[in-house]
Structure formats: structure tokens, C-alpha cells
Design an enzyme around this catalytic site. Structure first.
Site, PDB file in Angstrom:
ATOM      1  N   SER A 186     -52.119  36.305 -90.653  1.00 27.86           N
ATOM      2  CA  SER A 186     -51.444  37.494 -90.143  1.00 27.86           C
ATOM      3  C   SER A 186     -51.420  37.571 -88.627  1.00 27.86           C
ATOM      4  CB  SER A 186     -52.102  38.755 -90.713  1.00 27.86           C
ATOM      5  OG  SER A 186     -52.020  38.759 -92.119  1.00 27.86           O
ATOM      6  N   LYS A 187     -52.413  36.998 -87.970  1.00 30.80           N
ATOM      7  CA  LYS A 187     -52.532  37.123 -86.520  1.00 30.80           C
ATOM      8  C   LYS A 187     -51.787  36.003 -85.807  1.00 30.80           C
ATOM      9  CE  LYS A 187     -55.431  40.621 -86.798  1.00 30.80           C
ATOM     10  NZ  LYS A 187     -55.077  41.979 -86.356  1.00 30.80           N
TER      11      LYS A 187
END
Length: 217
Positions: free
Chosen positions: A14-15
Site C-alpha cells: 500500500s505504501k
């Protein structure tokens, strides 16, 4: 384990700032037999609809291939989206294999996996029916109180953009969308046609809201 050329992998974190890496997922897929050069990846939230790595992965999959993912939530965060994606893969003759997590029992490459996916799909359908049922009940309750009571629905350019996208997909996505924003399907059709084109009522909303002319951004 020997590498299998019919297995294509997808991994996602996600990052995008480097605090999350793909190594754990990549190692798991390679250990399961996926060739390193046949692994696609994204560094983006699963809630985002546009994921270039996933789009490229889905495009390259061919009948007889198996899509391999680490966990089910790497493919998407929405239950309906997951069911839709897996059904489309199955229709194309493509299998799904989940390596770990609760989703590991769900897949299309084994009889037991297909059974679990059937239950999974039924839950998604049940969730959709609950949304539609609650919306109809809310509309009926509002009608019994009088058409001037309750919160007035306001169409906005943002809602029009989402509605236009929903109308270009299958009928169940239209039902999902109108249920979520609290309007009837007939109301939705007053703004956007079945072909996804904006009606005059929608154009007036855009003009009033100052969203420009022509198609939505």
C-alpha cells in the site's frame, strides 16, 4: 519447487514511500513456482480502482494460466470487486491460487476451492441484496412521511461521474451505486442513459455547479 510458466503472480503493497517492500510476497510466489519475470507488482492502495501492475497482469493472462497471489486482499479490498474479478478470470479459463491467509481456501484450481468461492460469491450477493433492501425500505418510509420530509437528495458532479461509470458496467453495479447514495434506479436513469451518456438533466447540474460543459472529467 519447479517453476511453472503457466503461473503468473501479482503482488502489492500500500505504501509508496519505501516503508513497505514486496520481498515477502515475491519470495512466497517464487517458492510456489512462479517465475520471477512473471510477477507483476503495484505500490498502491487496494481501494484504488486503477492499478497499472494489476491491469498489465490481467491483460497478459491466457486460458490455462493461473493467477497466484499471496493473500486475497492483495487483489482488492471490496468483496464485490473480488467476486467480479474471479468470475471474469474463470470465464476466461484462468485459475486463481491464494497462498496464505483465510483466502487460501478460496480458489478455482481445486474442487474444494471452487466450493469455497461459491460460498464467497453468495455472501457478496447477500451483501448487495441487503443494501438494495435497506434502500427500498428507506424510500418507502420517506414516502409515508410525505415527499417534503427527510433529507433532500442533491445530485453533484462527483456523483454524476460515479454514476456514469456505474452505468457503463453491469446492471448489478448500477443497483449497488444507487443504493449507496440513496436514490431509485429510475432517478439514476433521468441523469445518465443506459449507454453511459449524460442526459440534459445531468448537463444542467454541471452548468449550475460550474463543472464545465460536455463530458465529465
Amino acid at each position: 519447487m519447479a517453476e511453472n510458466v503457466s503461473m503468473i503472480g501479482y503482488i502489492r503493497v500500500s505504501k509508496t514511500d519505501g516503508r513497505q517492500v514486496h520481498d515477502l510476497q515475491r519470495d512466497a510466489l517464487i517458492a510456489a513456482g512462479v517465475h520471477p519475470e512473471r510477477i507483476y507488482q503495484d505500490s498502491i492502495s487496494g481501494a484504488r480502482e486503477y492499478r497499472p501492475g494489476l491491469n498489465a497482469c490481467l491483460a497478459v493472462l491466457a486460458p490455462g494460466d493461473t493467477l497466484v497471489i499471496w493473500k486475497l486482499d492483495r487483489l482488492g479490498r471490496s468483496l464485490r470487486y473480488l467476486v467480479q474479478t474471479v468470475c471474469e478470470l474463470t470465464a476466461r479459463g484462468i485459475g486463481l491460487k491464494v497462498l496464505t491467509g483465510e483466502g487460501a481456501m478460496i480458489g478455482t484450481t481445486t474442487a474444494s476451492g471452487r466450493l469455497m468461492f461459491g460460498i464467497f460469491a453468495a455472501l457478496a450477493e447477500f451483501e448487495r441484496e441487503l443494501i438494495v433492501e435497506r434502500t427500498r425500505a428507506g424510500v418507502a418510509a420517506a414516502q409515508t412521511r410525505g415527499k417534503h420530509s427527510g433529507m433532500r437528495f442533491e445530485m453533484t458532479p462527483k456523483k454524476l461521474r460515479l454514476l456514469q461509470k456505474a452505468m457503463s458496467k453491469r446492471e448489478k453495479f448500477v443497483l449497488d451505486f444507487v443504493a449507496e447514495i440513496g436514490i431509485l434506479k429510475a432517478t439514476a436513469h433521468r441523469y445518465v442513459g443506459r449507454d453511459g451518456k449524460l442526459r440534459p438533466t445531468a448537463m444542467r447540474v454541471l452548468e449550475i455547479k460550474g463543472a464545465g460543459e460536455g463530458s465529465l472529467p
